[in-house]
Design a protein around this motif. Sequence first.
Motif, PDB file in Angstrom:
ATOM      1  N   VAL A  52       0.305  -0.854   0.349  1.00 40.42           N
ATOM      2  CA  VAL A  52      -0.162   0.008   0.149  1.00 40.42           C
ATOM      3  C   VAL A  52       0.977   1.499  -0.004  1.00 40.42           C
ATOM      4  N   PHE A  53      -0.075   2.043  -0.573  1.00 36.79           N
ATOM      5  CA  PHE A  53       1.617   3.365  -1.028  1.00 36.79           C
ATOM      6  C   PHE A  53       0.528   3.823  -1.200  1.00 36.79           C
ATOM      7  N   LEU A  54       1.154   5.754   0.437  1.00 36.86           N
ATOM      8  CA  LEU A  54      -0.609   6.109   0.935  1.00 36.86           C
ATOM      9  C   LEU A  54       0.800   7.989  -0.066  1.00 36.86           C
ATOM     10  N   ALA A  55       0.407   8.594  -0.400  1.00 38.71           N
ATOM     11  CA  ALA A  55       0.907   9.866  -1.028  1.00 38.71           C
ATOM     12  C   ALA A  55       0.704  10.510  -0.852  1.00 38.71           C
ATOM     13  N   ALA A  56       0.968  12.002   0.142  1.00 42.76           N
ATOM     14  CA  ALA A  56      -0.067  13.501  -0.227  1.00 42.76           C
ATOM     15  C   ALA A  56      -0.061  14.152  -1.694  1.00 42.76           C
ATOM     16  N   SER A  57      -1.685  14.369  -1.308  1.00 42.37           N
ATOM     17  CA  SER A  57      -1.754  14.962  -2.883  1.00 42.37           C
ATOM     18  C   SER A  57      -1.098  16.302  -3.333  1.00 42.37           C
ATOM     19  N   ASP A  77      -5.872  16.753   3.656  1.00 40.94           N
ATOM     20  CA  ASP A  77      -5.699  17.628   5.150  1.00 40.94           C
ATOM     21  C   ASP A  77      -7.033  17.847   5.114  1.00 40.94           C
ATOM     22  N   SER A  78      -8.266  17.095   4.987  1.00 37.06           N
ATOM     23  CA  SER A  78      -9.482  17.397   4.956  1.00 37.06           C
ATOM     24  C   SER A  78     -10.457  16.477   4.877  1.00 37.06           C
ATOM     25  N   LEU A  79     -10.896  15.276   5.914  1.00 36.97           N
ATOM     26  CA  LEU A  79     -12.406  14.833   5.869  1.00 36.97           C
ATOM     27  C   LEU A  79     -13.021  14.369   4.840  1.00 36.97           C
ATOM     28  N   ASP A  80     -13.286  16.321   4.124  1.00 38.89           N
ATOM     29  CA  ASP A  80     -14.280  16.052   3.333  1.00 38.89           C
ATOM     30  C   ASP A  80     -13.974  15.576   1.908  1.00 38.89           C
ATOM     31  N   ILE A  81     -12.790  15.432   1.944  1.00 39.14           N
ATOM     32  CA  ILE A  81     -12.254  15.014   0.397  1.00 39.14           C
ATOM     33  C   ILE A  81     -12.808  13.708   0.458  1.00 39.14           C
ATOM     34  N   ASP A  82     -13.074  12.915  -0.728  1.00 39.28           N
ATOM     35  CA  ASP A  82     -13.429  11.591  -0.546  1.00 39.28           C
ATOM     36  C   ASP A  82     -11.979  11.016  -2.041  1.00 39.28           C
ATOM     37  N   ARG A  83     -11.716  12.054  -3.030  1.00 39.94           N
ATOM     38  CA  ARG A  83     -11.367  11.386  -4.274  1.00 39.94           C
ATOM     39  C   ARG A  83     -10.834  12.120  -4.698  1.00 39.94           C
ATOM     40  N   ILE A  90      -7.256   9.751   1.763  1.00 39.44           N
ATOM     41  CA  ILE A  90      -7.828   9.533   3.722  1.00 39.44           C
ATOM     42  C   ILE A  90      -7.280  10.920   3.972  1.00 39.44           C
ATOM     43  N   CYS A  91      -7.762  11.282   4.943  1.00 39.85           N
ATOM     44  CA  CYS A  91      -7.340  12.170   5.077  1.00 39.85           C
ATOM     45  C   CYS A  91      -5.901  11.520   6.861  1.00 39.85           C
ATOM     46  N   LYS A  92      -4.961  12.405   6.459  1.00 39.82           N
ATOM     47  CA  LYS A  92      -4.308  12.697   7.406  1.00 39.82           C
ATOM     48  C   LYS A  92      -3.952  12.372   8.586  1.00 39.82           C
ATOM     49  N   PHE A  93      -4.957  13.570   9.115  1.00 43.22           N
ATOM     50  CA  PHE A  93      -5.094  14.380  10.514  1.00 43.22           C
ATOM     51  C   PHE A  93      -5.909  13.326  11.252  1.00 43.22           C
ATOM     52  N   GLN A  94      -5.909  11.768  10.792  1.00 40.32           N
ATOM     53  CA  GLN A  94      -7.385  11.082  11.709  1.00 40.32           C
ATOM     54  C   GLN A  94      -6.352  10.256  12.725  1.00 40.32           C
ATOM     55  N   LYS A  95      -7.160   9.479  14.041  1.00 43.50           N
ATOM     56  CA  LYS A  95      -6.231   8.970  14.897  1.00 43.50           C
ATOM     57  C   LYS A  95      -5.366   7.931  14.062  1.00 43.50           C
ATOM     58  N   ALA A  96      -4.336   7.046  14.331  1.00 40.78           N
ATOM     59  CA  ALA A  96      -3.783   6.464  13.484  1.00 40.78           C
ATOM     60  C   ALA A  96      -4.804   5.159  13.402  1.00 40.78           C
ATOM     61  N   GLU A  97      -5.324   4.906  14.740  1.00 35.49           N
ATOM     62  CA  GLU A  97      -6.263   3.574  13.803  1.00 35.49           C
ATOM     63  C   GLU A  97      -7.041   3.415  12.679  1.00 35.49           C
ATOM     64  N   ILE A  98      -7.838   4.638  12.638  1.00 35.40           N
ATOM     65  CA  ILE A  98      -8.513   4.558  11.449  1.00 35.40           C
ATOM     66  C   ILE A  98      -7.269   4.617  10.015  1.00 35.40           C
ATOM     67  N   ILE A  99      -6.711   5.222  10.048  1.00 39.25           N
ATOM     68  CA  ILE A  99      -6.058   4.619   8.669  1.00 39.25           C
ATOM     69  C   ILE A  99      -5.314   3.757   9.139  1.00 39.25           C
ATOM     70  N   TYR A 100      -4.997   3.417   9.397  1.00 37.85           N
ATOM     71  CA  TYR A 100      -4.958   1.769   9.446  1.00 37.85           C
ATOM     72  C   TYR A 100      -5.880   0.523   8.846  1.00 37.85           C
ATOM     73  N   LYS A 101      -7.131   1.158   9.464  1.00 39.02           N
ATOM     74  CA  LYS A 101      -8.504   0.785   9.031  1.00 39.02           C
ATOM     75  C   LYS A 101      -9.070   0.736   7.411  1.00 39.02           C
ATOM     76  N   GLN A 102      -8.555   1.943   6.936  1.00 36.60           N
ATOM     77  CA  GLN A 102      -8.390   1.756   5.879  1.00 36.60           C
ATOM     78  C   GLN A 102      -7.210   1.440   5.075  1.00 36.60           C
ATOM     79  N   VAL A 103      -5.811   1.573   5.671  1.00 40.38           N
ATOM     80  CA  VAL A 103      -5.159   0.899   4.774  1.00 40.38           C
ATOM     81  C   VAL A 103      -5.430  -0.880   4.632  1.00 40.38           C
ATOM     82  N   LEU A 104      -5.642  -1.326   5.651  1.00 37.22           N
ATOM     83  CA  LEU A 104      -5.957  -2.733   5.543  1.00 37.22           C
ATOM     84  C   LEU A 104      -7.591  -2.488   4.468  1.00 37.22           C
ATOM     85  N   ASN A 105      -8.151  -1.631   4.416  1.00 35.85           N
ATOM     86  CA  ASN A 105      -9.043  -1.763   3.621  1.00 35.85           C
ATOM     87  C   ASN A 105      -8.640  -1.801   2.048  1.00 35.85           C
TER      88      ASN A 105
END
Length: 351
Positions: A52-57, A77-83, A90-105
């Motif tokens: 999985v590769f996550l890159a800043a916009s 930077d915002s939860l309002d951006i979906d794609r 993925i909003c990078k300013f979230q709890k690590a657990e939430i980002i981890y689940k999105q990585v799993l997804n």
Amino acid sequence: MKIKLAILDSDSGYIQRVVPIFNNKFAKELEIYSFTEIEPALECLSEKKIDVFLAASSFRPDADKIPKKCGFAYLVDSLDIDRIDNYRAICKFQKAEIIYKQVLNIFSEQVPNITGIQSNENDAMKTIVFSSPVGGVGTSTLAAACAISLASKGYRTLYVNCQVYGEAEKYFTCDGQFDFSDVIYAVKSNKTNRAMKLQSTLKQSETGVYYYSSVKIALDMMEMTSQDYLVLQNEFKALGCFDYVVMDMDFPRTQGEFKFFESCNSIVVVSDTTEIADEKIEKAIASIQILDGQADFAIQPRMWLINNKQIASVMPCHDIRNLGSFPMYQAVAPSQMARQLAVSNNFDNLI
């Protein structure tokens, strides 16, 4: 098995903050590579076989340089951006657990044939269904209360609201963007890894209960069949994560829908002790008795009756075990009521 995760962000401060957090919380699940420049990041994708590769916009990596088996998403930077550019954001300013689940997804969608992380068969998992042929008698509240009660005793408990118009959020809250529609897609699709999809969309409330947010469109719930619920139940067992699964379901209307009930350990039927409610439940039990007699069913021995008032029911018991009575408080929020009812020892009979 570890998921190889690459993170690209020009903000070195963010990298220095987030990587230690992930290493601390998910050392057994993730192998992390971090970059502040795009070229070394792209080189790493193939060399290290990144999953999985996550890159800043602020970066726009060439799609041709991202391996086909590597999932990709933008960090925003915002939860309002979906794609962005048809890629998940993925909003990078979230709890690590939430980002981890999105990585799993993302990983589960890219690699459909793996069996998931920490997946152990769990034949000891028990399924408890709350249902009623009577509407508005507090079935969902009692199901949530049962889940909270089990979790408070240390059992790993999952609450699943399967009602077409159900609202799990009335009882449980947690951050995260996924809902039960993602679960339905995983169950019905052979293109995704079901076990990991179920893990990545899970939420856990402050009560300790795991749950899935309800679907936003009720039509999605209407797609689920009794066979789908059997598949879902088997996937929960394969995860090995739960001692109890409490399912809040609409009462079956066909013989096929009753088939799922037979795979459950307990079926709790809820009444409010009114004459109309007792008549409907009596008809439902009579139908189940016929099914048990004509088909290869054994539903009635698994059934319990519960009253949401502290008075005795006037209906014939039909050899249905009585789980007890519960007071339903007036002018109390559903979540608060579920917590109050959870302290009852009546639910201990289901353990």
